[in-house]
Design a protein around this motif. Structure first.
Motif, PDB file in Angstrom:
ATOM      1  N   ALA A   1      -6.395   9.619 -10.065  1.00  0.00           N
ATOM      2  CA  ALA A   1      -5.594   8.418 -10.300  1.00  0.00           C
ATOM      3  C   ALA A   1      -6.238   7.200  -9.653  1.00  0.00           C
ATOM      4  O   ALA A   1      -6.125   6.079 -10.172  1.00  0.00           O
ATOM      5  N   LEU A   2      -6.915   7.393  -8.524  1.00  0.00           N
ATOM      6  CA  LEU A   2      -7.566   6.276  -7.856  1.00  0.00           C
ATOM      7  C   LEU A   2      -8.728   5.741  -8.686  1.00  0.00           C
ATOM      8  O   LEU A   2      -8.912   4.528  -8.822  1.00  0.00           O
ATOM      9  N   GLU A   3      -9.510   6.653  -9.269  1.00  0.00           N
ATOM     10  CA  GLU A   3     -10.608   6.218 -10.134  1.00  0.00           C
ATOM     11  C   GLU A   3     -10.072   5.508 -11.366  1.00  0.00           C
ATOM     12  O   GLU A   3     -10.644   4.523 -11.840  1.00  0.00           O
ATOM     13  N   LEU A   4      -8.948   5.991 -11.895  1.00  0.00           N
ATOM     14  CA  LEU A   4      -8.327   5.330 -13.039  1.00  0.00           C
ATOM     15  C   LEU A   4      -7.933   3.905 -12.683  1.00  0.00           C
ATOM     16  O   LEU A   4      -8.134   2.975 -13.472  1.00  0.00           O
ATOM     17  N   ALA A   5      -7.381   3.722 -11.471  1.00  0.00           N
ATOM     18  CA  ALA A   5      -6.906   2.405 -11.056  1.00  0.00           C
ATOM     19  C   ALA A   5      -8.038   1.402 -10.916  1.00  0.00           C
ATOM     20  O   ALA A   5      -7.922   0.249 -11.348  1.00  0.00           O
ATOM     21  N   PHE A   6      -9.144   1.825 -10.319  1.00  0.00           N
ATOM     22  CA  PHE A   6     -10.218   0.879 -10.036  1.00  0.00           C
ATOM     23  C   PHE A   6     -11.345   0.943 -11.058  1.00  0.00           C
ATOM     24  O   PHE A   6     -12.227   0.088 -11.048  1.00  0.00           O
ATOM     25  N   GLY A   7     -11.331   1.928 -11.947  1.00  0.00           N
ATOM     26  CA  GLY A   7     -12.330   2.033 -12.999  1.00  0.00           C
ATOM     27  C   GLY A   7     -11.812   1.492 -14.301  1.00  0.00           C
ATOM     28  O   GLY A   7     -11.841   0.293 -14.570  1.00  0.00           O
ATOM     29  N   TYR A   8     -11.274   2.383 -15.111  1.00  0.00           N
ATOM     30  CA  TYR A   8     -10.804   2.005 -16.444  1.00  0.00           C
ATOM     31  C   TYR A   8      -9.720   0.930 -16.398  1.00  0.00           C
ATOM     32  O   TYR A   8      -9.742  -0.028 -17.176  1.00  0.00           O
ATOM     33  N   ASN A   9      -8.757   1.056 -15.485  1.00  0.00           N
ATOM     34  CA  ASN A   9      -7.671   0.080 -15.401  1.00  0.00           C
ATOM     35  C   ASN A   9      -7.947  -1.014 -14.375  1.00  0.00           C
ATOM     36  O   ASN A   9      -7.050  -1.781 -14.048  1.00  0.00           O
ATOM     37  N   GLY A  10      -9.155  -1.073 -13.844  1.00  0.00           N
ATOM     38  CA  GLY A  10      -9.491  -2.079 -12.854  1.00  0.00           C
ATOM     39  C   GLY A  10     -10.709  -2.882 -13.266  1.00  0.00           C
ATOM     40  O   GLY A  10     -10.650  -3.770 -14.116  1.00  0.00           O
ATOM     41  N   LEU A  11     -11.859  -2.541 -12.673  1.00  0.00           N
ATOM     42  CA  LEU A  11     -13.084  -3.289 -12.957  1.00  0.00           C
ATOM     43  C   LEU A  11     -13.493  -3.169 -14.418  1.00  0.00           C
ATOM     44  O   LEU A  11     -14.107  -4.095 -14.969  1.00  0.00           O
ATOM     45  N   GLY A  12     -13.157  -2.024 -15.040  1.00  0.00           N
ATOM     46  CA  GLY A  12     -13.479  -1.875 -16.454  1.00  0.00           C
ATOM     47  C   GLY A  12     -12.789  -2.906 -17.319  1.00  0.00           C
ATOM     48  O   GLY A  12     -13.323  -3.357 -18.334  1.00  0.00           O
ATOM     49  N   ARG A  13     -11.578  -3.310 -16.917  1.00  0.00           N
ATOM     50  CA  ARG A  13     -10.861  -4.335 -17.672  1.00  0.00           C
ATOM     51  C   ARG A  13     -11.481  -5.719 -17.457  1.00  0.00           C
ATOM     52  O   ARG A  13     -11.494  -6.548 -18.366  1.00  0.00           O
ATOM     53  N   ILE A  14     -11.976  -5.956 -16.255  1.00  0.00           N
ATOM     54  CA  ILE A  14     -12.533  -7.271 -15.944  1.00  0.00           C
ATOM     55  C   ILE A  14     -13.918  -7.445 -16.553  1.00  0.00           C
ATOM     56  O   ILE A  14     -14.207  -8.437 -17.221  1.00  0.00           O
ATOM     57  N   PHE A  15     -14.778  -6.446 -16.326  1.00  0.00           N
ATOM     58  CA  PHE A  15     -16.179  -6.594 -16.714  1.00  0.00           C
ATOM     59  C   PHE A  15     -16.542  -5.875 -18.005  1.00  0.00           C
ATOM     60  O   PHE A  15     -17.543  -6.206 -18.639  1.00  0.00           O
ATOM     61  N   GLY A  16     -15.734  -4.862 -18.402  1.00  0.00           N
ATOM     62  CA  GLY A  16     -15.986  -4.160 -19.647  1.00  0.00           C
ATOM     63  C   GLY A  16     -17.240  -3.319 -19.584  1.00  0.00           C
ATOM     64  O   GLY A  16     -17.984  -3.298 -18.606  1.00  0.00           O
ATOM     65  N   GLY A  17     -17.451  -2.559 -20.674  1.00  0.00           N
ATOM     66  CA  GLY A  17     -18.715  -1.869 -20.853  1.00  0.00           C
ATOM     67  C   GLY A  17     -18.946  -0.667 -19.982  1.00  0.00           C
ATOM     68  O   GLY A  17     -20.033  -0.112 -19.972  1.00  0.00           O
ATOM     69  N   SER A  18     -17.949  -0.213 -19.180  1.00  0.00           N
ATOM     70  CA  SER A  18     -18.150   0.959 -18.342  1.00  0.00           C
ATOM     71  C   SER A  18     -16.839   1.678 -18.191  1.00  0.00           C
ATOM     72  O   SER A  18     -15.771   1.111 -18.304  1.00  0.00           O
ATOM     73  N   GLY A  19     -16.928   2.942 -17.915  1.00  0.00           N
ATOM     74  CA  GLY A  19     -15.733   3.745 -17.717  1.00  0.00           C
ATOM     75  C   GLY A  19     -15.006   3.952 -19.022  1.00  0.00           C
ATOM     76  O   GLY A  19     -15.459   3.623 -20.098  1.00  0.00           O
ATOM     77  N   ASN A  20     -13.850   4.574 -18.949  1.00  0.00           N
ATOM     78  CA  ASN A  20     -13.067   4.801 -20.146  1.00  0.00           C
ATOM     79  C   ASN A  20     -12.664   3.483 -20.751  1.00  0.00           C
ATOM     80  O   ASN A  20     -12.220   2.574 -20.095  1.00  0.00           O
ATOM     81  N   GLY A  21     -12.789   3.422 -22.040  1.00  0.00           N
ATOM     82  CA  GLY A  21     -12.502   2.182 -22.728  1.00  0.00           C
ATOM     83  C   GLY A  21     -13.707   1.313 -22.900  1.00  0.00           C
ATOM     84  O   GLY A  21     -13.669   0.310 -23.573  1.00  0.00           O
TER      85      GLY A  21
ATOM     86  N   VAL B   1       0.827  -1.208   0.000  1.00  0.00           N
ATOM     87  CA  VAL B   1       0.000   0.000   0.000  1.00  0.00           C
ATOM     88  C   VAL B   1       0.861   1.257   0.000  1.00  0.00           C
ATOM     89  O   VAL B   1       0.603   2.210  -0.746  1.00  0.00           O
ATOM     90  N   VAL B   2       1.899   1.270   0.825  1.00  0.00           N
ATOM     91  CA  VAL B   2       2.750   2.457   0.914  1.00  0.00           C
ATOM     92  C   VAL B   2       3.505   2.694  -0.380  1.00  0.00           C
ATOM     93  O   VAL B   2       3.535   3.807  -0.914  1.00  0.00           O
ATOM     94  N   SER B   3       4.112   1.627  -0.925  1.00  0.00           N
ATOM     95  CA  SER B   3       4.922   1.793  -2.129  1.00  0.00           C
ATOM     96  C   SER B   3       4.067   2.063  -3.358  1.00  0.00           C
ATOM     97  O   SER B   3       4.541   2.666  -4.327  1.00  0.00           O
ATOM     98  N   ALA B   4       2.816   1.621  -3.349  1.00  0.00           N
ATOM     99  CA  ALA B   4       1.916   1.910  -4.468  1.00  0.00           C
ATOM    100  C   ALA B   4       1.165   3.209  -4.261  1.00  0.00           C
ATOM    101  O   ALA B   4       0.829   3.902  -5.227  1.00  0.00           O
ATOM    102  N   GLY B   5       0.895   3.541  -2.986  1.00  0.00           N
ATOM    103  CA  GLY B   5      -0.025   4.638  -2.719  1.00  0.00           C
ATOM    104  C   GLY B   5       0.590   6.014  -2.629  1.00  0.00           C
ATOM    105  O   GLY B   5      -0.124   7.017  -2.749  1.00  0.00           O
ATOM    106  N   TRP B   6       1.917   6.108  -2.446  1.00  0.00           N
ATOM    107  CA  TRP B   6       2.498   7.440  -2.262  1.00  0.00           C
ATOM    108  C   TRP B   6       2.280   8.321  -3.486  1.00  0.00           C
ATOM    109  O   TRP B   6       2.000   9.520  -3.351  1.00  0.00           O
ATOM    110  N   TRP B   7       2.367   7.722  -4.670  1.00  0.00           N
ATOM    111  CA  TRP B   7       2.168   8.524  -5.887  1.00  0.00           C
ATOM    112  C   TRP B   7       0.695   8.891  -6.040  1.00  0.00           C
ATOM    113  O   TRP B   7       0.361  10.012  -6.437  1.00  0.00           O
ATOM    114  N   ILE B   8      -0.197   7.964  -5.718  1.00  0.00           N
ATOM    115  CA  ILE B   8      -1.635   8.241  -5.777  1.00  0.00           C
ATOM    116  C   ILE B   8      -1.984   9.398  -4.839  1.00  0.00           C
ATOM    117  O   ILE B   8      -2.749  10.311  -5.194  1.00  0.00           O
TER     118      ILE B   8
END
Length: 666
Positions: A267-287, A238-245
């Motif tokens: 950046a947090l929305e990008l991580a869990f939206g377009y680059n997160g759940l959006g990749r798994i389930f598709g059809g929502s968010g950017n992309g 969390v620390v090594s990933a979260g400092w930039w966020i």
């Protein structure tokens, strides 16, 4: 375990047995390792500048990072800091530092990527050697080095090279931690996974189940201490990933670039939206959506679109979802050559170690690499969002390690029918699957598939025969390795001798009938796609494909003359902007990000920048990130384009419509 012998004394905590002494190093090991590393470097560095700037989307961000430290920190596409790429910047930092030291060029961009492959081979050798000995370690390194998609991506400027290096580093650290329940090694693994997140966000977490399972199962200490150590490693992640966020969140939004790919500049929305759940389930968010669809952020910087694949249930250019995806025409030749054998040897290895102590390190390694491979395979097979065949490079280390460790366990049991049967089955299975894969490219070395098939069947039959002579056994083992390596090695050589540009690169020769994308291994028209498209890249003349766009010399000269402005030009979509920026070295604003559909900048922001003299030219008429993207503008891009057309005079330069924003008509 050792315990007290005094029946009257209080029960003592179990003391773990010491790890076995280090294996003696045979004299041939280091020279062979050196040869493997040199051969890997030669394979990956061969004619590396032939690909020019490879993916101009990331190359432009690297160029920006060599010119401006704020652009470096945020991963901005332009040195004027209008918008970032759609990933965190860790991989860009490596390439940008190289560019700052050696000057920005194709070589300074791509050589660090190739050297990372050498690092992965060395780490795999070191990790597997600790478990299965030097020969297995060398086999693991060689299998990875000859994986076609690895050759592709470690000669490219996408984030995947650093991602794989960090994940393999975490596997090595976890292996060391398991030996003595070492907290420091486990914390290091957490830090490396955190930086994998800063490379490609949630994909870096796919290996966590395997790492955690192996440590919780096998570390030689009590359960509660194991749990506490894993939780501490989680904090390190969390620390090594979260400092930039956190830095992005706390930085005033008006003083930093817009976070590309996000819907709310987060950046947090990008991580869990377009680059997160959006990749798994598709059809929502950017992309989300289909090409040209009206969803916000419908463009996909990787060069495809999530959802809406042929026949439904697709994942962009990655073909149909389902357990057969990784064996399909689009993807099979990239990664799956040894995947069936790896899964077979995983099951066999777990069977052979079924009676071992909980702390058995071989079984721990099988759990680690097996968890890595099974989880990643399942996610890649079933994800419905954006998926590209080159993502599968993340599977290459797991497959290589399972082949080496599982094969070593079967070899140890070669005096039994189970051991010999496992070795024979793995060899025959690999030969038959290689025959199928090579048959998909019938004009590419047509004789090779038959050689592999016949040799594989012969070696499999020989492996079933109990033989006691050591030299004969060594020859048979070498033959089995050669059978497995022949097909991917041929594809690897083809990949390293072919230039690749654009957003959807593929390894190996063209596959007839593949539906996944354009050009290259996907069977599309020559020059359209990843395989010989040039765009603005040097040393690679030819047609342009998705993610690449040619910049006319007259237009480049015009924009170069305005290089003193914060943005010499603005255009719709990052691919047009990237190609123009790479051709001129001037700062070019990508309105709306990848396909011009990100809500940045707003019309009011753009008007203020124009009024302040920060933007000199507006260039229209180019491509966005892919089919249907950005040419006419969408969302705020359409508003900006309409405003420019109404208030500035158009001229044609190099086939593009250009507006001089320093001379309004009203």
């Amino acid at each position: 375990m050792t315990t007290t012998l005094d029946p009257g004394a209080p029960a003592a905590a179990p003391v773990p047995d010491p790890p076995p002494p280090p294996r003696p190093r045979p004299r041939w090991e280091l020279p062979t390792l050196a040869g493997l590393l040199v051969a890997t470097a030669a394979l990956y560095l061969w004619d590396i500048t032939a690909s020019g700037y490879a993916n101009s989307f990331y190359a432009a961000a690297v160029q920006a990072g060599t010119q401006d430290w704020k652009a470096f920190f945020f991963g901005s596409l332009d040195p004027g800091n209008a918008i970032t790429v759609d990933k965190p910047p860790a991989s860009l930092w490596v390439m940008a530092l190289s560019g700052r030291i050696f000057g920005f060029s194709s070589a300074s961009l791509l050589v660090p990527q190739a050297l990372m492959a050498v690092g992965v081979v060395a780490l795999l050798w070191a990790t597997v050697r600790r478990i299965a000995g030097p020969a297995a370690g060398l086999v693991a390194g060689a299998v990875f080095a000859l994986t076609p998609v690895a050759v592709l991506m470690f000669k490219f400027d996408n984030p995947d090279a650093l991602l794989v290096l960090l994940m393999v580093g975490a596997a090595y650290a976890t292996t060391r931690a398991i030996e003595k329940a070492g907290t420091r090694w486990l914390l290091l693994a957490g830090v490396l996974i955190g930086f994998a997140f800063l490379t490609k966000m949630l994909q870096g977490f796919l290996v966590l189940p395997g790492l955690v399972l192996a440590y919780l199962w096998a570390a030689p200490t009590g359960m509660w201490r194991r749990i506490r150590q894993v939780l501490a490693a989680g904090v390190a992640v969390v620390v090594s990933a979260g400092w930039w966020i956190v830095a992005v969140a706390l930085w005033p939004a008006a003083d930093r670039p817009y976070i590309g790919g996000s819907t709310d500049n987060s950046a947090l929305e990008l991580a869990f939206g377009y680059n997160g759940l959006g990749r798994i389930f598709g059809g929502s968010g950017n992309g989300g959506g289909v090409p040209g669809g009206g969803v916000p952020g419908g463009g996909v910087p990787d060069g495809a679109f999530s959802g809406g694949g042929p026949g439904g249930g697709g994942g962009g250019f990655g073909g149909q979802t389902g357990l057969g995806r990784l064996f399909s025409s689009e993807i099979g030749g990239q990664i799956s050559w040894l995947l069936p054998a790896a899964l077979l040897l995983l099951v066999a290895g777990l069977w052979f170690t079924r009676g071992a102590a909980r702390t058995d390190r071989t079984r721990a390694a099988l759990l680690l690499w097996g968890g890595w491979t099974v989880v990643t395979t399942a996610v890649f097979s079933l994800m419905e969002g954006t998926f590209h065949p080159y993502y599968t490079v993340a599977l290459a280390p797991g497959i290589a390690a399972l082949v080496a460790v599982g094969g070593h366990e079967a070899w140890r049991a070669r005096d039994t029918w189970t051991g010999r049967g496992t070795l024979a089955a793995a060899t025959a299975l690999t030969a038959v699957w290689s025959f199928v894969l090579l048959g998909r490219t019938p004009e590419f070395l047509p004789w090779l598939r038959w050689v592999v098939l016949v040799a594989g069947v012969v070696v499999a039959v020989v492996l079933l025969v109990p033989v006691g002579r050591r030299r004969w056994l060594a020859a048979v083992a070498a033959a089995a390795v050669l059978v497995g390596a022949a097909g991917p090695a041929a594809y690897a050589v083809d990949t390293t001798t072919t230039a690749h540009q654009g957003s959807i690169p593929s390894a190996g020769p063209s596959v007839e009938g593949a539906r996944g994308g354009f050009g290259g291994g996907f069977g599309g028209p020559a020059g359209f796609g990843d395989r010989d498209g040039a765009g603005a890249s040097p040393a690679a003349p030819g047609g342009s494909g998705p993610g690449e766009e040619h910049t006319d010399a007259a237009l480049a000269e015009l924009v170069t003359g305005a290089a003193g402005a914060r943005w010499a030009a603005a255009t719709l979509g990052s691919q047009s902007a990237a190609s123009l920026q790479l051709a001129t070295g001037a700062s070019v604003m990508a309105i709306g990000g990848f396909t011009g559909s990100d809500p940045a900048p707003t019309l009011e922001q753009f008007q203020a920048w124009v009024a302040a003299g920060d933007v000199r030219y507006f260039v229209s008429g180019g491509m966005g990130g892919g089919p249907g993207g950005g040419r006419e503008g969408r969302g705020t891009g359409a508003q900006i384009q309409e405003w420019v057309q109404q208030h500035f005079t158009a001229s044609t330069v190099g086939g593009r419509t250009v507006y001089d924003l320093s001379s309004p008509t009203s």
